[in-house]
Scaffold this active site. Structure first.
Site, PDB file in Angstrom:
ATOM      1  CE  LYS A  83     -40.682  33.556  14.858  1.00 45.86           C
ATOM      2  NZ  LYS A  83     -39.996  32.515  15.610  1.00 45.86           N
TER       3      LYS A  83
HETATM    4  C1  E4P Z   1     -37.299  33.650  17.562  1.00 47.97           C
HETATM    5  O1  E4P Z   1     -38.496  33.682  17.466  1.00 47.97           O
HETATM    6  C2  E4P Z   1     -36.465  32.464  17.296  1.00 47.97           C
HETATM    7  O2  E4P Z   1     -37.259  31.316  17.445  1.00 47.97           O
HETATM    8  C3  E4P Z   1     -35.320  32.276  18.265  1.00 47.97           C
HETATM    9  O3  E4P Z   1     -35.289  33.240  19.260  1.00 47.97           O
HETATM   10  C4  E4P Z   1     -34.022  31.916  17.638  1.00 47.97           C
HETATM   11  O4  E4P Z   1     -33.061  31.757  18.637  1.00 47.97           O
HETATM   12  P1  E4P Z   1     -31.670  30.997  18.410  1.00 47.97           P
HETATM   13  O5  E4P Z   1     -30.736  31.950  17.735  1.00 47.97           O
HETATM   14  O6  E4P Z   1     -31.207  30.668  19.800  1.00 47.97           O
HETATM   15  O7  E4P Z   1     -31.978  29.792  17.578  1.00 47.97           O
END
Ligand code: E4P
Length: 221
Positions: A83
């Site tokens: 990522k």
């Molecule tokens: C995506 O890969 C992120 O880990 C995640 O969806 C972030 O979500 P949040 O805005 O609830 O922290």
């Protein structure tokens, strides 16, 4: 639409895999920090449990740092996806890692323009954050629709991974918008399974069944 779990909680991930509910996992530094424990050990465990892709985020901010970390992360398991945050430096890392055959998920996407650039750089997944856009009074789901349409216009192979999903309506809207993948926290997965009318209906069926003298497996069963 594939369903990923947005979590680094091994217990929740194992439970969802055992019930056949998820196809992959996404993590981020905050989710890893929340669970504690040794980073590599946790990721190795998750990669063994989950049959599909497991996204693991770099924390460097220069292209070189992201590429070095990305190559190390990619060695952890065959199903790891690296990522990379949506930065100019990040896009360079995406291009290089993709050329080396490493799958990349570009994260922290907040506009269709960013998603187009990420796909052109060679991202396998792009992660637009729906809930965080809603938080600042934008309709987050609009960019999911736009990105799906743009990728279709140009036949781009990147997959739209709807992220920052906060409730079941987001989940259904992401499916209607044509997201290829949606990543959801364990709490939302539990909400998706449940419906009060299902519980009331089952309670009534089971109460009525007690009135039947002989069931399939004997008296009252
Ligand atoms: C995506 O890969 C992120 O880990 C995640 O969806 C972030 O979500 P949040 O805005 O609830 O922290």
């Amino acid at each position: 639409m594939q369903i990923f779990m947005d979590s680094a909680n091994v217990k929740a991930i194992r439970d969802a895999v055992e019930h056949g509910l998820i196809d992959g996992v996404t993590t981020n530094p905050s989710l890893i920090a929340k669970e504690g424990g040794d980073f590599r050990g946790v990721i190795e465990q998750i990669c063994r449990i989950v049959p599909g892709p497991v996204s693991v985020e770099v924390v460097g901010t220069t292209s070189e740092q992201m590429m070095t970390e990305g190559r190390e992360i990619a060695k952890i398991a065959d199903n790891v996806v690296v990522k990379i945050p949506m930065l100019k430096e990040g896009l360079r890392a995406v291009r290089e890692l993709n050329q080396e055959g490493i799958r990349v998920n570009v994260t922290l996407i907040f506009s269709a323009a960013q998603a187009l650039l990420a796909a052109k750089a060679g991202a396998t997944y792009v992660s637009p954050f729906v809930g965080r856009l809603d938080d600042i009074a934008h309709v987050g789901m609009d960019i999911i629709r736009d990105i799906v349409a743009i990728y279709e216009n140009y036949g781009l192979p990147a997959q739209v991974l709807a992220a920052s999903i906060r409730h079941p309506v987001h989940f259904v809207e992401a499916a209607l918008a044509g997201a290829h993948v949606v990543t959801i926290p364990p709490s939302v997965l539990e909400q998706l399974v449940k419906h009060p009318l299902t519980d009331i209906g089952l309670e009534r069926f089971l109460a009525d069944w007690k009135k039947v003298p002989q069931g399939i497996f004997g008296p009252n069963r």
